[in-house]
Design a protein around this motif. Sequence first.
Motif, PDB file in Angstrom:
ATOM      1  N   GLU A  29       0.847  -1.185   0.000  1.00  0.00           N
ATOM      2  CA  GLU A  29       0.000   0.000   0.000  1.00  0.00           C
ATOM      3  C   GLU A  29       0.887   1.241   0.000  1.00  0.00           C
ATOM      4  O   GLU A  29       1.923   1.270   0.659  1.00  0.00           O
ATOM      5  N   TYR A  30       0.463   2.258  -0.750  1.00  0.00           N
ATOM      6  CA  TYR A  30       1.250   3.481  -0.867  1.00  0.00           C
ATOM      7  C   TYR A  30       0.365   4.711  -0.719  1.00  0.00           C
ATOM      8  O   TYR A  30      -0.794   4.714  -1.135  1.00  0.00           O
ATOM      9  N   THR A  31       0.928   5.744  -0.148  1.00  0.00           N
ATOM     10  CA  THR A  31       0.245   7.036  -0.092  1.00  0.00           C
ATOM     11  C   THR A  31       0.974   8.056  -0.960  1.00  0.00           C
ATOM     12  O   THR A  31       0.417   9.089  -1.311  1.00  0.00           O
ATOM     13  N   LYS A  32       2.225   7.743  -1.300  1.00  0.00           N
ATOM     14  CA  LYS A  32       3.023   8.608  -2.171  1.00  0.00           C
ATOM     15  C   LYS A  32       3.716   7.736  -3.208  1.00  0.00           C
ATOM     16  O   LYS A  32       3.494   6.533  -3.278  1.00  0.00           O
ATOM     17  N   PHE A  33       4.599   8.342  -3.987  1.00  0.00           N
ATOM     18  CA  PHE A  33       5.330   7.570  -4.993  1.00  0.00           C
ATOM     19  C   PHE A  33       6.089   6.431  -4.321  1.00  0.00           C
ATOM     20  O   PHE A  33       6.722   6.633  -3.286  1.00  0.00           O
ATOM     21  N   PRO A  34       6.048   5.214  -4.881  1.00  0.00           N
ATOM     22  CA  PRO A  34       6.862   4.126  -4.335  1.00  0.00           C
ATOM     23  C   PRO A  34       8.332   4.535  -4.322  1.00  0.00           C
ATOM     24  O   PRO A  34       8.891   4.879  -5.368  1.00  0.00           O
ATOM     25  N   LYS A  35       8.951   4.506  -3.170  1.00  0.00           N
ATOM     26  CA  LYS A  35      10.317   5.043  -3.032  1.00  0.00           C
ATOM     27  C   LYS A  35      11.379   4.208  -3.731  1.00  0.00           C
ATOM     28  O   LYS A  35      12.409   4.735  -4.142  1.00  0.00           O
ATOM     29  N   ARG A  36      11.131   2.909  -3.870  1.00  0.00           N
ATOM     30  CA  ARG A  36      12.172   2.053  -4.450  1.00  0.00           C
ATOM     31  C   ARG A  36      12.065   1.943  -5.964  1.00  0.00           C
ATOM     32  O   ARG A  36      12.689   1.091  -6.566  1.00  0.00           O
ATOM     33  N   GLY A  37      11.305   2.802  -6.567  1.00  0.00           N
ATOM     34  CA  GLY A  37      11.144   2.727  -8.020  1.00  0.00           C
ATOM     35  C   GLY A  37       9.722   2.356  -8.378  1.00  0.00           C
ATOM     36  O   GLY A  37       8.950   1.902  -7.531  1.00  0.00           O
ATOM     37  N   PRO A  38       9.343   2.541  -9.632  1.00  0.00           N
ATOM     38  CA  PRO A  38       7.953   2.305 -10.054  1.00  0.00           C
ATOM     39  C   PRO A  38       7.532   0.848  -9.939  1.00  0.00           C
ATOM     40  O   PRO A  38       8.348  -0.074 -10.051  1.00  0.00           O
ATOM     41  N   LEU A  39       6.248   0.663  -9.722  1.00  0.00           N
ATOM     42  CA  LEU A  39       5.679  -0.687  -9.646  1.00  0.00           C
ATOM     43  C   LEU A  39       5.890  -1.455 -10.946  1.00  0.00           C
ATOM     44  O   LEU A  39       5.944  -2.679 -10.955  1.00  0.00           O
ATOM     45  N   GLY A  40       6.022  -0.716 -12.036  1.00  0.00           N
ATOM     46  CA  GLY A  40       6.216  -1.350 -13.338  1.00  0.00           C
ATOM     47  C   GLY A  40       7.501  -2.138 -13.451  1.00  0.00           C
ATOM     48  O   GLY A  40       7.649  -2.972 -14.348  1.00  0.00           O
ATOM     49  N   ASN A  41       8.463  -1.914 -12.535  1.00  0.00           N
ATOM     50  CA  ASN A  41       9.737  -2.639 -12.594  1.00  0.00           C
ATOM     51  C   ASN A  41       9.634  -4.064 -12.060  1.00  0.00           C
ATOM     52  O   ASN A  41      10.500  -4.892 -12.303  1.00  0.00           O
ATOM     53  N   THR A  42       8.579  -4.342 -11.314  1.00  0.00           N
ATOM     54  CA  THR A  42       8.394  -5.690 -10.785  1.00  0.00           C
ATOM     55  C   THR A  42       8.058  -6.656 -11.919  1.00  0.00           C
ATOM     56  O   THR A  42       7.373  -6.292 -12.873  1.00  0.00           O
ATOM     57  N   ASP A  43       8.528  -7.884 -11.802  1.00  0.00           N
ATOM     58  CA  ASP A  43       8.295  -8.885 -12.840  1.00  0.00           C
ATOM     59  C   ASP A  43       6.922  -9.522 -12.643  1.00  0.00           C
ATOM     60  O   ASP A  43       6.786 -10.646 -12.152  1.00  0.00           O
ATOM     61  N   TRP A  44       5.868  -8.792 -13.051  1.00  0.00           N
ATOM     62  CA  TRP A  44       4.508  -9.281 -12.874  1.00  0.00           C
ATOM     63  C   TRP A  44       4.211 -10.474 -13.764  1.00  0.00           C
ATOM     64  O   TRP A  44       3.235 -11.203 -13.525  1.00  0.00           O
ATOM     65  N   GLU A  45       5.017 -10.672 -14.788  1.00  0.00           N
ATOM     66  CA  GLU A  45       4.784 -11.810 -15.686  1.00  0.00           C
ATOM     67  C   GLU A  45       5.360 -13.117 -15.138  1.00  0.00           C
ATOM     68  O   GLU A  45       5.221 -14.171 -15.760  1.00  0.00           O
ATOM     69  N   SER A  46       6.000 -13.075 -13.973  1.00  0.00           N
ATOM     70  CA  SER A  46       6.574 -14.288 -13.398  1.00  0.00           C
ATOM     71  C   SER A  46       5.504 -15.369 -13.268  1.00  0.00           C
ATOM     72  O   SER A  46       4.407 -15.107 -12.772  1.00  0.00           O
ATOM     73  N   PRO A  47       5.799 -16.602 -13.703  1.00  0.00           N
ATOM     74  CA  PRO A  47       4.812 -17.697 -13.598  1.00  0.00           C
ATOM     75  C   PRO A  47       4.537 -18.101 -12.157  1.00  0.00           C
ATOM     76  O   PRO A  47       3.623 -18.873 -11.887  1.00  0.00           O
ATOM     77  N   ASN A  48       5.328 -17.564 -11.216  1.00  0.00           N
ATOM     78  CA  ASN A  48       5.174 -17.926  -9.805  1.00  0.00           C
ATOM     79  C   ASN A  48       4.437 -16.868  -8.997  1.00  0.00           C
ATOM     80  O   ASN A  48       4.395 -16.937  -7.772  1.00  0.00           O
ATOM     81  N   ILE A  49       3.857 -15.876  -9.680  1.00  0.00           N
ATOM     82  CA  ILE A  49       3.161 -14.797  -8.987  1.00  0.00           C
ATOM     83  C   ILE A  49       1.738 -14.652  -9.519  1.00  0.00           C
ATOM     84  O   ILE A  49       1.515 -14.647 -10.728  1.00  0.00           O
TER      85      ILE A  49
END
Length: 348
Positions: A29-49
């Motif tokens: 959960e976020y109230t401001k910009f994600p500090k560690r970088g954009p959510l788009g950098n996460t590997d959402w295409e991972s077959p394990n997620i």
Amino acid sequence: MRTDPWQYPKETATKRRILRKHFHMVGWEYTKFPKRGPLGNTDWESPNIVSVIIMRDPLSRLLSGGAYFKRHYKYKNTDHFKQKDWVSYSQSEQTDNYALRILTGERGCCDGKDTDRKYLQTAKDLIRRMTYVLDIDCLEEGMKQIAEELGINMNIIPKDADENHVHKTPKERIKYVYQDLKEKNHLDIELYEWSQVLGPGGLCFLVASRKHELGKSQDRVSDHHAGSPVKAASGGPYFKKNYGYNTDRFKQNDWVTYSQSNQTDNYALRILTGNPGCCDGKDTNREYLETAKDLLRRMTYILDIDCLGEGMKRMAVELGITMRIIPKNADKNHVHKSPKERIKYVYQ
């Protein structure tokens, strides 16, 4: 110390492997910009997620209580706001396209009603990568569908049920600055309305939870086109054969005859169940509905014919297919009046 969002495939794989030993689910959960970088950098295409994003009406979100109101206004929520509080709040960064700020993760976003549309596109691109898109207004229903799809037993505490979280509309609750906030957040509102066709209910495109199986079964990718049942009264050989013209030229006796024919009796159920005993109009047995639902759950993709071009494009991207849509077949060239406007005498 926060370690999210996970950055890129390597960190995503590492964090997932470590956390999965201890947790079944991780929530961000976020109230401001994600500090560690954009959510788009996460590997959402991972077959394990399996990923879930919960969307909310942007103006409704601005009314949710919390520490922000207590810290800045000394109130628990907006229920006690005076006019000066509404004006101050409407001009704050807190009311500036909240969802876009979180989902794009770009500090240049946002600028109220003048926000660049590129941020809307970035947010859409991220949401398309999620396995499930839920709406908080019907969260219980959405979670039940996910649980059923994934084979999870879920127990919802009565006080958390959807029926116990019904509020007045934002228009009824926001005083003095409703129109200002609506204009300021028009891209957030557009994003929310767009996302509603991705979740359980009306679907332009749904990535099934089985998407990780595609790697094993590229030879059997399945899709199903769904359309409004009432809109199924479209032109074609049936009308030419039985009436000599389509419904645009129907007279009252044609409408009556057509409404009583087998052609207008739960078309989708007849096709999807494949059972000659289906259907019997308004008295159709609900077991046929469940059979149709069971079949749809087995599809990899579900598209809505009202936005078929958009759905096909997204499916092509997901599967790495190059696709070209002939202009005359584009969604924008297939816009009609609503069924209620077109069907005369027998709509009800």
